[in-house]
Motif scaffolding. Structure first.
Motif, PDB file in Angstrom:
ATOM      1  N   SER A  49       0.835  -1.040  -0.057  1.00 41.20           N
ATOM      2  CA  SER A  49       0.021  -0.079  -0.070  1.00 41.20           C
ATOM      3  C   SER A  49       0.950   1.420  -0.005  1.00 41.20           C
ATOM      4  N   PRO A  50       0.456   2.524  -0.448  1.00 39.64           N
ATOM      5  CA  PRO A  50       1.140   3.665  -0.534  1.00 39.64           C
ATOM      6  C   PRO A  50       1.660   3.987   1.126  1.00 39.64           C
ATOM      7  N   GLU A  51       0.794   3.525   2.058  1.00 39.27           N
ATOM      8  CA  GLU A  51       1.394   3.617   3.547  1.00 39.27           C
ATOM      9  C   GLU A  51       2.367   2.834   4.082  1.00 39.27           C
ATOM     10  N   GLN A  52       2.408   1.555   3.478  1.00 41.95           N
ATOM     11  CA  GLN A  52       3.810   0.626   3.660  1.00 41.95           C
ATOM     12  C   GLN A  52       5.070   1.250   2.835  1.00 41.95           C
ATOM     13  N   ILE A  53       4.884   1.762   1.813  1.00 42.10           N
ATOM     14  CA  ILE A  53       5.700   2.395   1.176  1.00 42.10           C
ATOM     15  C   ILE A  53       6.228   3.322   2.024  1.00 42.10           C
ATOM     16  N   ARG A  54       5.514   4.372   2.149  1.00 34.90           N
ATOM     17  CA  ARG A  54       5.787   5.749   3.034  1.00 34.90           C
ATOM     18  C   ARG A  54       6.640   5.276   4.262  1.00 34.90           C
ATOM     19  N   ASN A  61       8.562  10.998   7.271  1.00 33.04           N
ATOM     20  CA  ASN A  61       7.704  10.784   8.599  1.00 33.04           C
ATOM     21  C   ASN A  61       7.809  12.268   9.232  1.00 33.04           C
ATOM     22  N   GLN A  62       7.465  13.247   8.626  1.00 30.08           N
ATOM     23  CA  GLN A  62       7.612  14.496   8.955  1.00 30.08           C
ATOM     24  C   GLN A  62       6.291  15.520   8.471  1.00 30.08           C
ATOM     25  N   ASP A  67       1.183  21.496   9.746  1.00 32.20           N
ATOM     26  CA  ASP A  67       0.372  20.120   9.848  1.00 32.20           C
ATOM     27  C   ASP A  67       0.045  19.124   8.789  1.00 32.20           C
ATOM     28  N   LYS A  68       0.708  19.369   7.723  1.00 34.95           N
ATOM     29  CA  LYS A  68       0.703  18.556   6.478  1.00 34.95           C
ATOM     30  C   LYS A  68       2.050  17.420   6.357  1.00 34.95           C
ATOM     31  N   ARG A  69       1.563  16.429   5.994  1.00 37.34           N
ATOM     32  CA  ARG A  69       2.454  15.416   5.766  1.00 37.34           C
ATOM     33  C   ARG A  69       3.275  15.620   4.565  1.00 37.34           C
TER      34      ARG A  69
END
Length: 131
Positions: A49-54, A61-62, A67-69
């Motif tokens: 998933s995109p989250e796993q890649i991220r 991770n900042q 407040d934006k990823r």
């Protein structure tokens, strides 16, 4: 084995590689609107998933602008690196930083050996072999 192509829910084949400057075929473009089949006989590794890649990229991770990823799309200038690459770079610079294929001393020999091992690993993935 690494996945080089998968079958989509529309029955089309979708490639997952291609090299520098490669463009997908017309069929692959249309296949992108279909869902990838998880039961494909060509599926060897799970689709991330995109989250796993991220999660593999520590720099993402900042937060920025309060407040934006962080999203980094400017890879023409600098590509961000996943943890595995950062660890390999740290090992290289900390343990055997030297010219590859150009020296006869111990550090150069070790750098050349590790370089060739990495080439074989990538070649194995490209051939769909073990890594």
């Amino acid at each position: 084995k690494m996945v080089r192509s998968v079958t989509t829910s529309c029955g089309k084949r979708a490639g997952l590689g291609g090299g520098v400057g490669a463009r997908p075929s017309h069929g692959q473009r249309r296949a992108s609107s279909c869902r990838l089949s998880s039961s494909s006989p060509n599926s060897v590794a799970p689709i991330l998933s995109p989250e796993q890649i991220r999660e593999s990229f520590p720099i993402l991770n900042q937060s920025v602008h309060s407040d934006k990823r962080l999203v980094y799309l400017d890879n023409a200038a600098t590509s961000q690196k996943p943890v595995e690459v950062l660890r390999a770079m740290e090992e290289y610079y900390g343990e055997y930083n030297s010219n590859v294929h150009r020296g006869v001393h111990a550090l150069s020999a070790r750098a050349t050996q590790r370089y060739e091992e990495a080439r074989e690993k990538v070649a194995g993935r490209n051939r769909g072999g073990p890594t």
